[in-house]
Design an enzyme around this catalytic site. Structure first.
Site, PDB file in Angstrom:
ATOM      1  CB  SER A  98     -11.000 -26.941  28.059  1.00 47.82           C
ATOM      2  OG  SER A  98     -11.358 -25.703  27.471  1.00 47.82           O
ATOM      3  CE  LYS A  99     -11.197 -23.114  35.865  1.00 45.14           C
ATOM      4  NZ  LYS A  99     -11.825 -23.688  37.008  1.00 45.14           N
ATOM      5  NE  ARG A 100      -9.652 -22.331  25.402  1.00 36.31           N
ATOM      6  CZ  ARG A 100     -10.027 -22.746  24.212  1.00 36.31           C
ATOM      7  NH1 ARG A 100     -10.768 -21.984  23.444  1.00 36.31           N
ATOM      8  NH2 ARG A 100      -9.661 -23.935  23.768  1.00 36.31           N
ATOM      9  CG  ASP A 101     -15.520 -25.412  26.489  1.00 35.73           C
ATOM     10  OD1 ASP A 101     -15.566 -24.727  25.461  1.00 35.73           O
ATOM     11  OD2 ASP A 101     -14.807 -26.419  26.618  1.00 35.73           O
TER      12      ASP A 101
END
Ligand code: GLU
Length: 499
Positions: free
Chosen positions: A256-259
């Site tokens: 996800s974008k968080r990674d």
């Protein structure tokens, strides 16, 4: 079996967005395989879905490949014997082969309206069954077809998927698998506007472009049985297939974008080196087996083989990328890295250098190289440089722990002694400064019993406002005599006022 020298692979992106790391990994693996086998790497633009086409996307693909150092032997811009290499320029070919399948009873015209299909889909979903075409047009009589055509309906062409039996398909990594044909759909080959779907165009092109190995992302594996059925229907020999392992995050979940950002451009802008990104991507799904992970493209070509591709999901880990970047930064000549840093410094501070004639370096070039060398270990990518060297370009802001160190009684003595010695120092060459600091420590230990850190911390605090950062002698050599004296004087004034 395909002879060694005739390996032909392709990278077949759709121009529907900015190139992302997943695409680029696919491109890289294909390129590495082609180069390691003396084969051809073909670039093909799959733009059959015109509604998703994005302006400038093709150029972005070229740029991204070039940036990573991947060249192509055939493609839209360089041509080649099997062109054109843009699918929208090959429409007659797909139309011809779709009609061929109809003529051989492997495909059929379907006149169903989109409203009907939509309604059917909605009903199937509410019933909880997988949405699928009900094959209404599969067995139309010639008369029924004529009647529908008389209404002016533009048909699509659908594949006549066998209703029974199984289709076997092989992936070089995953081995043999099979599906029951009854689970497959009569998928569309040619849309009513004359454009092919991905499945048809992809197979026709891979065949006529003489592709020997199809290496692509895992997400295409479910399409493979359909592709195998198409090859059979055409009577063509399919290429070998390799589906690259999924990319997951450290928790082994979907990315996800968080990674981390997925667009290649982001990494480029942040100042990750192309060779570091390539190295990082190559190891997501492949192990060189040479004992070393740090490699240039050439080194990867030397050791690349399909046998060392991995089946398990590849873990995306930004810290690993940072490590690769640091290592590759160190492999580049300092002057080069310094040149790459310039735009980041310019953007952050409005200038590229804060060199002064009274510093330890003869010119801005040498100063910049020294700066880079001083902060290598602190940064993951070049855009982090301004943050690490802000104290050289701007007035310092005292961090709390730096203020605490300066409030200790020893600080005043240290700064006074430093001031004296710095004034007397003949030059600020890093080695001279280092010697001066050693003498200073020795003297203050003898006179006041101060430990090394009681000497170094107040100096660091006064000169940079922080307690961590590059080595102290480099900080002093980079700042230059005047700036160091000014900063020390300012702190001493504050200390004097407090007394
Ligand atoms: N156009 C497809 C993509 O964008 C190509 C898939 C394949 O390589 O077959 O990924």
């Amino acid at each position: 079996m395909v002879a060694e020298s005739t390996v032909r692979v392709r990278f077949a992106p759709s121009p529907t967005g900015r190139p992302h790391l997943g695409n680029m990994r696919t491109a890289l693996f294909n390129w590495l395989f082609a180069r390691s086998r003396g084969g051809a790497f073909v670039l093909r633009i799959e733009d059959t879905d015109q509604t998703r086409r994005i302006e400038g996307a093709v150029e972005a693909i070229y740029e991204s490949l070039r940036w990573l150092g991947l060249d192509w032997d055939e493609g839209p811009d360089v041509g080649g014997p099997y062109g054109p290499y843009i699918q929208s320029e090959r429409l007659p070919l797909y139309q011809e082969w779709a009609r061929y399948l109809v003529a051989h009873d492997k495909a059929y015209y379907c006149y169903c309206s989109s409203e009907r299909l939509e309604q059917m889909r909605a009903e199937q979903l509410t019933r909880g069954v997988p949405p699928r075409y009900d094959r209404r047009c599969r067995n139309l009589t010639a008369e029924e077809r004529r009647a529908l055509e008389a209404q002016g309906i533009q048909p699509v062409i659908r594949f006549k998927t066998p209703l029974s039996g199984r289709t076997e398909y092989t992936d070089l990594l995953l081995g043999k698998r099979q599906v029951r044909n009854a689970t497959l759909d009569d998928f569309i080959l040619l849309k009513s506007d004359g454009f092919p779907t991905y499945h048809l165009a992809n197979i026709v092109d891979d065949h006529f472009m003489r592709i020997t190995h199809v290496m692509r992302a895992d997400e295409w594996l479910p399409s493979l049985p359909r592709h195998i059925l198409l090859y059979k229907a055409f009577g063509w020999e399919p290429p070998a297939f390799i589906h690259l392992p999924l990319i997951v995050n450290k928790e082994r979940k979907k990315l996800s974008k968080r990674d981390g950002d997925m667009e290649l451009d982001w990494y480029r802008r942040q100042g990750y080196l192309p060779e570091a990104v390539a190295n990082f991507l190559a190891l997501m799904g492949w192990t060189p087996g040479t004992g070393t992970e740090l490699m240039t493209l050439d080194e990867m070509v030397q050791s690349f083989s399909l046998e060392r591709l991995s089946r398990s999901p590849a873990v995306f880990d930004m810290e690993r990328l940072a490590w690769f970047n640091r290592q590759h930064l160190k492999r580049r000549p300092l002057s080069e890295v310094a040149a790459l840093c310039r735009p980041y410094l310019q953007e952050a501070f409005g200038v590229e250098t804060a060199w002064r004639p009274d510093c330890g370096f003869p010119d801005p070039e040498a100063w910049l190289s020294a700066l880079v060398e001083a902060v290598y270990e602190e940064i993951a990518c070049l855009s982090e440089i301004p943050g690490a060297v802000r104290f050289l370009f701007e007035d310092i802001v005292m961090e709390l722990e730096a203020q605490q160190v300066l409030a200790e009684p020893a600080a005043g003595v240290v700064l006074a002694e430093f001031d004296q010695r710095l004034r007397r120092l003949a030059d600020l060459h890093p080695a001279s400064v280092q010697q001066m600091l050693a003498d200073l420590r020795g003297a203050l230990k003898a006179s006041h019993g101060l430990a090394g850190r009681q000497v170094m911390f107040p100096l660091r605090a006064a000169l940079t406002g922080r307690l961590h950062g590059p080595q102290l002698h480099l900080i002093i050599a980079l700042l230059g005599r005047e700036r160091c004296l000014e900063r020390v004087a300012r702190v001493r004034n504050v200390l004097a006022e407090r007394r």
